[in-house]
Every structure is written in structure tokens, then in C-alpha cells.
Design a protein around this motif. Structure first.
Motif, PDB file in Angstrom:
ATOM      1  N   THR A  20       6.967  -4.346 -12.163  1.00  0.00           N
ATOM      2  CA  THR A  20       5.746  -4.547 -11.392  1.00  0.00           C
ATOM      3  C   THR A  20       5.398  -6.016 -11.415  1.00  0.00           C
ATOM      4  O   THR A  20       5.382  -6.637 -12.482  1.00  0.00           O
ATOM      5  CB  THR A  20       4.564  -3.746 -11.975  1.00  0.00           C
ATOM      6  N   VAL A  21       5.135  -6.573 -10.243  1.00  0.00           N
ATOM      7  CA  VAL A  21       4.637  -7.935 -10.115  1.00  0.00           C
ATOM      8  C   VAL A  21       3.254  -7.831  -9.472  1.00  0.00           C
ATOM      9  O   VAL A  21       3.112  -7.269  -8.388  1.00  0.00           O
ATOM     10  CB  VAL A  21       5.574  -8.813  -9.270  1.00  0.00           C
ATOM     11  N   LYS A  22       2.266  -8.396 -10.138  1.00  0.00           N
ATOM     12  CA  LYS A  22       0.881  -8.158  -9.739  1.00  0.00           C
ATOM     13  C   LYS A  22       0.353  -9.188  -8.739  1.00  0.00           C
ATOM     14  O   LYS A  22       0.727 -10.369  -8.794  1.00  0.00           O
ATOM     15  CB  LYS A  22      -0.010  -8.144 -10.979  1.00  0.00           C
ATOM     16  N   CYS A  23      -0.540  -8.699  -7.887  1.00  0.00           N
ATOM     17  CA  CYS A  23      -1.198  -9.561  -6.912  1.00  0.00           C
ATOM     18  C   CYS A  23      -2.590  -9.000  -6.644  1.00  0.00           C
ATOM     19  O   CYS A  23      -2.731  -7.795  -6.390  1.00  0.00           O
ATOM     20  CB  CYS A  23      -0.405  -9.617  -5.610  1.00  0.00           C
ATOM     21  N   THR A  24      -3.589  -9.846  -6.707  1.00  0.00           N
ATOM     22  CA  THR A  24      -4.930  -9.466  -6.292  1.00  0.00           C
ATOM     23  C   THR A  24      -5.404 -10.460  -5.247  1.00  0.00           C
ATOM     24  O   THR A  24      -4.934 -11.599  -5.192  1.00  0.00           O
ATOM     25  CB  THR A  24      -5.921  -9.433  -7.466  1.00  0.00           C
ATOM     26  N   TYR A  25      -6.340 -10.026  -4.417  1.00  0.00           N
ATOM     27  CA  TYR A  25      -6.750 -10.852  -3.286  1.00  0.00           C
ATOM     28  C   TYR A  25      -8.253 -10.793  -3.115  1.00  0.00           C
ATOM     29  O   TYR A  25      -8.932  -9.903  -3.645  1.00  0.00           O
ATOM     30  CB  TYR A  25      -6.054 -10.383  -2.011  1.00  0.00           C
ATOM     31  N   LYS A  49       5.227  -5.980   4.135  1.00  0.00           N
ATOM     32  CA  LYS A  49       3.840  -6.311   4.474  1.00  0.00           C
ATOM     33  C   LYS A  49       3.016  -5.051   4.622  1.00  0.00           C
ATOM     34  O   LYS A  49       3.550  -3.974   4.945  1.00  0.00           O
ATOM     35  CB  LYS A  49       3.772  -7.143   5.758  1.00  0.00           C
ATOM     36  N   TYR A  50       1.731  -5.208   4.388  1.00  0.00           N
ATOM     37  CA  TYR A  50       0.754  -4.154   4.643  1.00  0.00           C
ATOM     38  C   TYR A  50      -0.198  -4.670   5.704  1.00  0.00           C
ATOM     39  O   TYR A  50      -0.835  -5.723   5.530  1.00  0.00           O
ATOM     40  CB  TYR A  50      -0.021  -3.791   3.375  1.00  0.00           C
ATOM     41  N   SER A  70      -9.889  -0.565  -3.468  1.00  0.00           N
ATOM     42  CA  SER A  70     -10.988  -0.620  -4.437  1.00  0.00           C
ATOM     43  C   SER A  70     -10.732  -1.667  -5.515  1.00  0.00           C
ATOM     44  O   SER A  70     -11.651  -2.291  -6.033  1.00  0.00           O
ATOM     45  CB  SER A  70     -11.207   0.749  -5.070  1.00  0.00           C
ATOM     46  N   GLN A  71      -9.459  -1.859  -5.854  1.00  0.00           N
ATOM     47  CA  GLN A  71      -9.114  -2.858  -6.860  1.00  0.00           C
ATOM     48  C   GLN A  71      -8.671  -4.177  -6.233  1.00  0.00           C
ATOM     49  O   GLN A  71      -8.304  -5.098  -6.966  1.00  0.00           O
ATOM     50  CB  GLN A  71      -8.008  -2.307  -7.774  1.00  0.00           C
ATOM     51  N   THR A  72      -8.698  -4.252  -4.938  1.00  0.00           N
ATOM     52  CA  THR A  72      -8.241  -5.435  -4.169  1.00  0.00           C
ATOM     53  C   THR A  72      -6.906  -5.939  -4.712  1.00  0.00           C
ATOM     54  O   THR A  72      -6.746  -7.122  -5.041  1.00  0.00           O
ATOM     55  CB  THR A  72      -9.283  -6.566  -4.157  1.00  0.00           C
ATOM     56  N   SER A  73      -5.962  -5.009  -4.800  1.00  0.00           N
ATOM     57  CA  SER A  73      -4.652  -5.368  -5.337  1.00  0.00           C
ATOM     58  C   SER A  73      -3.536  -4.946  -4.399  1.00  0.00           C
ATOM     59  O   SER A  73      -3.702  -4.046  -3.563  1.00  0.00           O
ATOM     60  CB  SER A  73      -4.441  -4.727  -6.715  1.00  0.00           C
ATOM     61  N   PHE A  74      -2.404  -5.578  -4.565  1.00  0.00           N
ATOM     62  CA  PHE A  74      -1.211  -5.277  -3.762  1.00  0.00           C
ATOM     63  C   PHE A  74      -0.010  -5.583  -4.656  1.00  0.00           C
ATOM     64  O   PHE A  74       0.696  -6.558  -4.488  1.00  0.00           O
ATOM     65  CB  PHE A  74      -1.211  -6.123  -2.491  1.00  0.00           C
TER      66      PHE A  74
END
Lengths: 114, 112
Positions: A20-25, A49-50, A70-74
Motif C-alpha cells: 500500500t502506498v498512501k495518498c491523501t488530498y 485514475k479516479y 470521507s477520509q479524503t484518501s486514494f
């Protein structure tokens, strides 16, 4: 203001394990989210892409990413890591309705150990 | 690399000299971008173009200029190079109507 965070500079995973590589925006409106990969001495390559729809997006090389509003993550995921997955991974975002400029994360170095 | 070439691939120059980097595409896409990549910063947009002679500034445009006289070529110029401009420079194209950008192989520039 739009922003992207990749909280881990480096992720180490044993070959065959899930990764898992984490990303929040942070954007004001609906996000368009991207993952790119950069192999050594190469340009960036698009992974997935989403834009809208199913929260689980499948991409190239067996990677997938899960959009969580809800967690603003991808977060980028793969069920079984390969040594050849070792590379630099970038998350990017733009806000729906904005111009097409992307805001980029700082990148996460993924190291897969045999 | 999606029909995108960059030249030169490597360049070493001295402070104060002008430098021009070239991005060439073969598919006549309207949108082109110049980024710089530095450790800890990811990619930062320098300038972009939305057509011949149509360009605009990105977030780190100071010290850089661009020109696009033909659809296929997008030039990035450092009028007077400084050591802070030592970086890897990437060109990208974006097909119209899509969000996906495609990148060239990059130019590694060292300013001594």
C-alpha cells in the motif's frame, strides 16, 4: 487550495506481500485523482485514475487504488508485490471544474525486497 | 514515452549562461507542459501551453520562459541559469478532452 500529501517517503515490502502506498488530498469540490510511476532514469508513466463511479479503480501492472471520500484518501494497492515494482510513485489531484493543471505529491519510493 | 522526445537528455552549464531545452511531440496534441522534479517536491509546473503561441505560467515560472511556434515543439529557456535551476526537467502532453498526461524521458540539467 488544492493539495496532495504522500505521508511516507519510502515503503519497504517483501516480495509476494501486499503493498500500500498512501495518498491523501484536499480540494474544495470533487477530486480527480491519479497515480503515476517513475522507474529509474525514466519519465513518469500513468498507472490509473479516479474520475467518478466505482471507488475501486484498477490500473496497469496489477495495481489498484481505493477512493475514500470521507477520509479524503486514494491509496495505491497491489495484492502481491514484485521486485520489479520497485520505483517512485506519485499521486496527483485536480479539482472538478478547475483547469487541467495537476497538483502533485512529493512521491513515495517503493522498495520490494526479494 | 508516448511519442515525446526531449533534448538534450543531459546538460552541464555554468551560472549565467542561457539554456534552451526542447520538447518535441509527434501526435499534434494541443496541450503541453514543462515541469521540474526535485527531491522532496515532486513535480512542479513551470509553464504550460494550450496551443501555438498560447502559453501561461505555472507555480515556479520565475527565471524561465517558453515558446511554442509550432504544435510539435515546446521550448523552455533559462535566460541566465542559476544553481537553483539544477534539476530534472520533464515535458508532458495531454490529449484534449482527457485528464491524463504523458511524459517525456526528461532532461537532467546541472548548473555549476
Amino acid at each position: 487550495a488544492q493539495s496532495v500529501a504522500q505521508p511516507e517517503d519510502q515503503v519497504n515490502v517483501a516480495e509476494g506481500n501486499p503493498l500500500t502506498v498512501k495518498c491523501t488530498y484536499s480540494v474544495s469540490g470533487n477530486p480527480y485523482l491519479f497515480w503515476y510511476v517513475q522507474y529509474p532514469n525514466r519519465g513518469l508513466q500513468f498507472l490509473l485514475k479516479y474520475i467518478t463511479g466505482d471507488n475501486l479503480v484498477k490500473g496497469s501492472y496489477g495495481f489498484e487504488a481505493e477512493f475514500n471520500k470521507s477520509q479524503t484518501s486514494f491509496h495505491l494497492k497491489k495484492p502481491s508485490a514484485l521486485v520489479s515494482d520497485s520505483a517512485l510513485y506519485f499521486c496527483a489531484v485536480r479539482e472538478e471544474g478547475s483547469n487541467y493543471q495537476l497538483i502533485w505529491g512529493a512521491g513515495t519510493k517503493l522498495i520490494i525486497k526479494p | 514515452d508516448a511519442g515525446i522526445t526531449q533534448s538534450p537528455r543531459h546538460k552541464v552549464t555554468e551560472t549565467g549562461t542561457p539554456v534552451t531545452l526542447r520538447c518535441h511531440q509527434t501526435e499534434n496534441h494541443r496541450y503541453m507542459y514543462w515541469y521540474r522534479q526535485d527531491p522532496g517536491h515532486g513535480l512542479r509546473l513551470i509553464h504550460y501551453s494550450y496551443g501555438v503561441k498560447d502559453t501561461d505560467k505555472g507555480e515556479v515560472s520565475d527565471g524561465y520562459s517558453v515558446s511554442r511556434s509550432k504544435t510539435e515543439d515546446f521550448l523552455l529557456t533559462l535566460e541566465s541559469a542559476t544553481s537553483s535551476q539544477t534539476s530534472v526537467y520533464f515535458c508532458a502532453i495531454r490529449p484534449g478532452g482527457t485528464d491524463t498526461q504523458y511524459f517525456g524521458p526528461g532532461t537532467r540539467l546541472t548548473v555549476l
